[in-house]
Design a protein around this motif. Structure first.
Motif, PDB file in Angstrom:
ATOM      1  N   PRO A 153     -15.374  -7.501  -1.935  1.00  0.00           N
ATOM      2  CA  PRO A 153     -15.440  -6.176  -1.316  1.00  0.00           C
ATOM      3  C   PRO A 153     -16.246  -6.140  -0.029  1.00  0.00           C
ATOM      4  O   PRO A 153     -15.993  -5.308   0.846  1.00  0.00           O
ATOM      5  N   SER A 154     -17.214  -7.047   0.105  1.00  0.00           N
ATOM      6  CA  SER A 154     -18.039  -7.028   1.322  1.00  0.00           C
ATOM      7  C   SER A 154     -17.215  -7.358   2.557  1.00  0.00           C
ATOM      8  O   SER A 154     -17.475  -6.842   3.652  1.00  0.00           O
ATOM      9  N   SER A 155     -16.180  -8.193   2.398  1.00  0.00           N
ATOM     10  CA  SER A 155     -15.322  -8.516   3.542  1.00  0.00           C
ATOM     11  C   SER A 155     -14.540  -7.298   4.000  1.00  0.00           C
ATOM     12  O   SER A 155     -14.381  -7.061   5.214  1.00  0.00           O
ATOM     13  N   LEU A 156     -14.059  -6.495   3.036  1.00  0.00           N
ATOM     14  CA  LEU A 156     -13.331  -5.276   3.379  1.00  0.00           C
ATOM     15  C   LEU A 156     -14.258  -4.249   4.016  1.00  0.00           C
ATOM     16  O   LEU A 156     -13.881  -3.557   4.978  1.00  0.00           O
ATOM     17  N   GLN A 157     -15.469  -4.131   3.481  1.00  0.00           N
ATOM     18  CA  GLN A 157     -16.434  -3.202   4.058  1.00  0.00           C
ATOM     19  C   GLN A 157     -16.795  -3.592   5.490  1.00  0.00           C
ATOM     20  O   GLN A 157     -16.969  -2.738   6.360  1.00  0.00           O
ATOM     21  N   ARG A 158     -16.871  -4.887   5.725  1.00  0.00           N
ATOM     22  CA  ARG A 158     -17.195  -5.357   7.076  1.00  0.00           C
ATOM     23  C   ARG A 158     -16.072  -5.023   8.050  1.00  0.00           C
ATOM     24  O   ARG A 158     -16.322  -4.646   9.206  1.00  0.00           O
ATOM     25  N   LEU A 159     -14.819  -5.135   7.603  1.00  0.00           N
ATOM     26  CA  LEU A 159     -13.684  -4.778   8.459  1.00  0.00           C
ATOM     27  C   LEU A 159     -13.727  -3.302   8.826  1.00  0.00           C
ATOM     28  O   LEU A 159     -13.515  -2.933   9.990  1.00  0.00           O
ATOM     29  N   GLU A 160     -13.995  -2.452   7.843  1.00  0.00           N
ATOM     30  CA  GLU A 160     -14.056  -1.007   8.114  1.00  0.00           C
ATOM     31  C   GLU A 160     -15.183  -0.684   9.084  1.00  0.00           C
ATOM     32  O   GLU A 160     -15.024   0.142   9.989  1.00  0.00           O
ATOM     33  N   ALA A 161     -16.322  -1.357   8.903  1.00  0.00           N
ATOM     34  CA  ALA A 161     -17.472  -1.092   9.772  1.00  0.00           C
ATOM     35  C   ALA A 161     -17.217  -1.538  11.202  1.00  0.00           C
ATOM     36  O   ALA A 161     -17.801  -0.991  12.147  1.00  0.00           O
ATOM     37  N   GLN A 162     -16.309  -2.510  11.380  1.00  0.00           N
ATOM     38  CA  GLN A 162     -16.031  -3.034  12.715  1.00  0.00           C
ATOM     39  C   GLN A 162     -14.836  -2.345  13.382  1.00  0.00           C
ATOM     40  O   GLN A 162     -14.369  -2.792  14.429  1.00  0.00           O
ATOM     41  N   GLY A 163     -14.328  -1.281  12.770  1.00  0.00           N
ATOM     42  CA  GLY A 163     -13.290  -0.484  13.404  1.00  0.00           C
ATOM     43  C   GLY A 163     -11.871  -0.925  13.127  1.00  0.00           C
ATOM     44  O   GLY A 163     -10.955  -0.606  13.903  1.00  0.00           O
ATOM     45  N   TYR A 164     -11.652  -1.629  12.025  1.00  0.00           N
ATOM     46  CA  TYR A 164     -10.297  -2.095  11.677  1.00  0.00           C
ATOM     47  C   TYR A 164      -9.679  -1.235  10.578  1.00  0.00           C
ATOM     48  O   TYR A 164      -8.863  -1.724   9.795  1.00  0.00           O
ATOM     49  N   GLN A 165     -10.055   0.055  10.519  1.00  0.00           N
ATOM     50  CA  GLN A 165      -9.566   0.909   9.429  1.00  0.00           C
ATOM     51  C   GLN A 165      -8.043   1.030   9.437  1.00  0.00           C
ATOM     52  O   GLN A 165      -7.403   0.981   8.382  1.00  0.00           O
ATOM     53  N   ALA A 166      -7.442   1.196  10.610  1.00  0.00           N
ATOM     54  CA  ALA A 166      -5.984   1.381  10.692  1.00  0.00           C
ATOM     55  C   ALA A 166      -5.252   0.127  10.223  1.00  0.00           C
ATOM     56  O   ALA A 166      -4.293   0.201   9.432  1.00  0.00           O
ATOM     57  N   GLU A 167      -5.682  -1.037  10.691  1.00  0.00           N
ATOM     58  CA  GLU A 167      -5.041  -2.285  10.281  1.00  0.00           C
ATOM     59  C   GLU A 167      -5.201  -2.524   8.781  1.00  0.00           C
ATOM     60  O   GLU A 167      -4.260  -2.943   8.097  1.00  0.00           O
ATOM     61  N   LEU A 168      -6.408  -2.223   8.263  1.00  0.00           N
ATOM     62  CA  LEU A 168      -6.665  -2.420   6.843  1.00  0.00           C
ATOM     63  C   LEU A 168      -5.820  -1.471   5.994  1.00  0.00           C
ATOM     64  O   LEU A 168      -5.284  -1.865   4.950  1.00  0.00           O
ATOM     65  N   ALA A 169      -5.674  -0.225   6.458  1.00  0.00           N
ATOM     66  CA  ALA A 169      -4.847   0.743   5.726  1.00  0.00           C
ATOM     67  C   ALA A 169      -3.387   0.301   5.693  1.00  0.00           C
ATOM     68  O   ALA A 169      -2.708   0.431   4.664  1.00  0.00           O
ATOM     69  N   GLU A 170      -2.892  -0.247   6.786  1.00  0.00           N
ATOM     70  CA  GLU A 170      -1.500  -0.722   6.839  1.00  0.00           C
ATOM     71  C   GLU A 170      -1.295  -1.894   5.883  1.00  0.00           C
ATOM     72  O   GLU A 170      -0.290  -1.948   5.156  1.00  0.00           O
ATOM     73  N   ILE A 171      -2.233  -2.828   5.866  1.00  0.00           N
ATOM     74  CA  ILE A 171      -2.133  -3.986   4.971  1.00  0.00           C
ATOM     75  C   ILE A 171      -2.225  -3.549   3.514  1.00  0.00           C
ATOM     76  O   ILE A 171      -1.476  -4.029   2.651  1.00  0.00           O
ATOM     77  N   THR A 172      -3.127  -2.609   3.238  1.00  0.00           N
ATOM     78  CA  THR A 172      -3.282  -2.109   1.864  1.00  0.00           C
ATOM     79  C   THR A 172      -2.009  -1.428   1.385  1.00  0.00           C
ATOM     80  O   THR A 172      -1.579  -1.611   0.235  1.00  0.00           O
ATOM     81  N   SER A 173      -1.377  -0.640   2.243  1.00  0.00           N
ATOM     82  CA  SER A 173      -0.130   0.037   1.883  1.00  0.00           C
ATOM     83  C   SER A 173       0.980  -0.968   1.594  1.00  0.00           C
ATOM     84  O   SER A 173       1.730  -0.825   0.620  1.00  0.00           O
ATOM     85  N   ALA A 174       1.082  -1.992   2.427  1.00  0.00           N
ATOM     86  CA  ALA A 174       2.100  -3.031   2.210  1.00  0.00           C
ATOM     87  C   ALA A 174       1.824  -3.786   0.914  1.00  0.00           C
ATOM     88  O   ALA A 174       2.752  -4.149   0.171  1.00  0.00           O
ATOM     89  N   HIS A 175       0.554  -4.010   0.627  1.00  0.00           N
ATOM     90  CA  HIS A 175       0.178  -4.716  -0.598  1.00  0.00           C
ATOM     91  C   HIS A 175       0.562  -3.892  -1.832  1.00  0.00           C
ATOM     92  O   HIS A 175       1.064  -4.440  -2.826  1.00  0.00           O
ATOM     93  N   GLU A 176       0.341  -2.595  -1.792  1.00  0.00           N
ATOM     94  CA  GLU A 176       0.712  -1.724  -2.919  1.00  0.00           C
ATOM     95  C   GLU A 176       2.219  -1.749  -3.165  1.00  0.00           C
ATOM     96  O   GLU A 176       2.671  -1.800  -4.313  1.00  0.00           O
ATOM     97  N   ALA A 177       3.000  -1.719  -2.083  1.00  0.00           N
ATOM     98  CA  ALA A 177       4.467  -1.745  -2.226  1.00  0.00           C
ATOM     99  C   ALA A 177       4.929  -3.083  -2.807  1.00  0.00           C
ATOM    100  O   ALA A 177       5.802  -3.134  -3.683  1.00  0.00           O
TER     101      ALA A 177
END
Length: 572
Positions: free
Chosen positions: A308-332
């Motif tokens: 989880p720390s890797s994901l938190q680091r991505l969000e803190a560095q401004g990659y929220q949009a990219e992370l949300a897109e990857i998460t959505s694709a992963h759920e599908a």
């Protein structure tokens, strides 16, 4: 964690540490007691101490993740263990026991000379200090996730606790504490295994769960093919594993020091032979937990990344949009995977082989999509932080424990993982201290000190190696699967040291075959450099390094001895 988890951790920790300190309170009064204990340990204490030393937190954190990602073929790593235990018990232990050595390396001076003894001791100090760092890093991963503390702070806390009770009680404190630690560890893992199966869907039978794991390649315990660069197959496990286990249990002071405190030769042998019988089914059970975890996460949405720390680091560095897109694709992709798994279960129930094969292919395709999406995420993680660790296998079992186990049991499992680390680290610090003082300091630096001086030096050395382990632990957290990292590290050194010891045992039995001490010294040094280079190239699986290093030392020693005989001696 809940308040109940903290209470469980506090009570179990206090009980185990207090028991070990009480049972060994007199061990710090003399050098022999401090380094060897009272030589009164029964076979079951020896066996539990030996198992606890080898089965660190790395085992209980990383092995389930190893099975989750790569299947159960890692069990082949231990195929050589029973044979190694027989050899060590029959050949090596009688020499140590009769000569009443403090360390394994002391034995070498009897047949060669001081420089061979000091060289092998130094190789052990280098290898084992790095391994101790990995032992500390494993629980630091656990607590950093649970407590949201920085890893470096947790490394310091764990290092201080282990160093304190190792300094206080010496070798006997380690052995006595490990007895209760191992009981706690095995109980915790048994409960975890039961709960993993309990959390599987109620409509899914155990047999169907096994089929899912098998069709996904997670129950592949045996591989009869041969390849030098394949880490786990029958041949690397049986041959390479035999050399590694023989070196670890026969020449590594962290293990030798555990059984030198046995009350008799027969008790020591019985303790080691029990370990040889028990360890394979124990590792099989821990790997099986990982295989069942894989089945569990076929029906329950897993994290896109288990750290989880890797994901938190991505969000803190401004990659929220990219992370949300990857998460959505992963759920599908997971939804497609779950559908194919359910179709596989239905096909198994109707015994329709054609449908089984079709569902399996769909499941594999969906799994490929999931891995491709994870690949996008790891690329993003590397893009945001080039030094980030993108291997999250060490977090898989931890994620299940913290999210799905009831209050109280989480505390017990975390305590088990912590004590697995502490028991291994304590053994390593005790062995590092004894070897540094007995084989290097006393032999080559300060040979004429009093017993009180060397006792204090031993305690100071525990503190020194504890500090070194904490410093190296920060680097160890950047490694991949820790169970592979610690075995890879050992394999770089074990073959060289084992070759020197086997030359000594051959010399003890056949004096005519004794190689020259100078030849042994230089052959060991050259072999160590060569093995490190082969390991760096990565073209040979690490298990084979143990055999190659051992044979290289022995052949070179005899060749150099012949060459030295041919050099004309100076006329006096």
């Amino acid at each position: 964690m809940s308040g109940l988890d903290w209470v469980v951790m506090g009570l179990v920790s206090s009980l185990i540490i207090g028991y070990g300190y009480w049972k060994s309170s007199r061990s710090s009064t003399s050098l022999e007691r401090y380094t060897r204990g009272d030589s009164d340990l029964p076979w079951y204490t020896i066996s539990l101490s030996v198992i606890a030393t080898q089965a660190s937190a790395v085992t209980f954190l990383s092995v389930p993740g190893q099975a989750y990602t790569d299947g159960m073929r890692f069990v082949m790593f231990y195929l050589g263990l029973p044979l190694a235990m027989i050899f060590v018990s029959a050949v090596m232990i009688p020499f140590y026991y009769r000569q009443k050595v403090y360390t394994a390396y002391e034995f070498l001076e009897t047949y060669f000379d001081t420089k061979v003894r000091v060289l092998t001791a130094c190789l052990f100090l280098l290898q084992r200090s790095l391994a101790a760092a990995i032992s500390i890093a494993a629980p630091a991963i656990v607590l950093s996730v649970i407590l949201d503390w920085p890893v470096w702070l947790i490394n310091i806390c764990i290092g201080l606790i282990v160093t304190f009770y190792t300094v206080s009680g010496g070798s006997k404190a380690v052995s006595q504490t490990q007895k209760l630690q191992m009981i706690t560890i095995l109980s915790g893992m048994l409960i975890a295994g039961i709960l993993v199966i309990w959390h599987l869907p109620k409509e899914l039978s155990f047999g169907e769960a096994m089929h899912i794991a098998g069709k996904s390649g997670k129950l592949n315990t045996m591989d009869f093919s041969f390849s030098w660069d394949d880490r786990y197959n029958l041949w690397s496990g049986l041959i390479g594993g035999f050399f590694l286990q023989m070196a670890y249990f026969g020449t590594d002071q962290s293990q030798v020091g555990r059984y030198l405190g046995g009350k008799s030769l027969s008790q020591i042998r019985l303790g080691l032979l029990f370990n040889g019988v028990f360890k394979i089914p124990m590792q099989f059970g821990i790997l099986f937990i990982g295989a069942m975890l894989f089945v569990f996460y076929q029906f329950v949405q897993p994290p896109v990344f288990f750290n989880p720390s890797s994901l938190q680091r991505l969000e803190a560095q401004g990659y929220q949009a990219e992370l949300a897109e990857i998460t959505s694709a992963h759920e599908a992709a997971f939804a497609r995977k779950k559908t194919s798994v359910q179709q596989l279960v239905e096909a198994l129930r109707t015994q329709d082989d054609q449908q089984v094969d079709q569902a399996r292919l769909q499941m594999q395709a969906a799994e490929g999509d999931l891995q491709a999406i994870r690949g996008q995420l790891t690329t993003l993680i590397k893009q945001s932080s080039p030094t980030a660790n993108t291997n999250d296998a060490n977090y898989i079992f931890l994620t299940f424990v913290t999210q799905y186990l009831p209050a109280g049991l989480v505390g017990l499992l975390i305590t088990a993982i912590l004590f697995a680390s502490m028991s291994t680290t304590a053994s390593e610090l005790s062995a590092l201290s004894t070897t540094a003082v007995w084989d290097v300091y006393k032999k080559s630096i300060y040979p004429n000190g009093s017993e009180h001086h060397y006792l204090n030096a031993s305690k100071l050395m525990v503190g020194f190696w504890g500090l070194m382990a904490v410093l190296f632990a920060q680097l160890a957290t950047q490694l991949g699967t820790l169970i592979e990292a610690v075995n890879f590290l050992g394999s770089i050194f074990y073959g060289t040291v084992l070759g020197v010891f086997l030359l000594a045992f051959i010399t003890a039995q056949f004096k005519a075959l004794r190689p020259k001490a100078t030849a042994v010294f230089w052959s060991a040094l050259m072999t160590q450099i060569w093995v490190a280079w082969v390991a760096y190239l990565g073209q040979v699986a690490f298990l084979w390094l143990n055999m190659l290093g051992c044979l290289c030392v022995m052949v070179l020693a005899y060749l150099l001895s012949i060459a030295l005989e041919m050099i004309p001696k100076k006329q006096v």
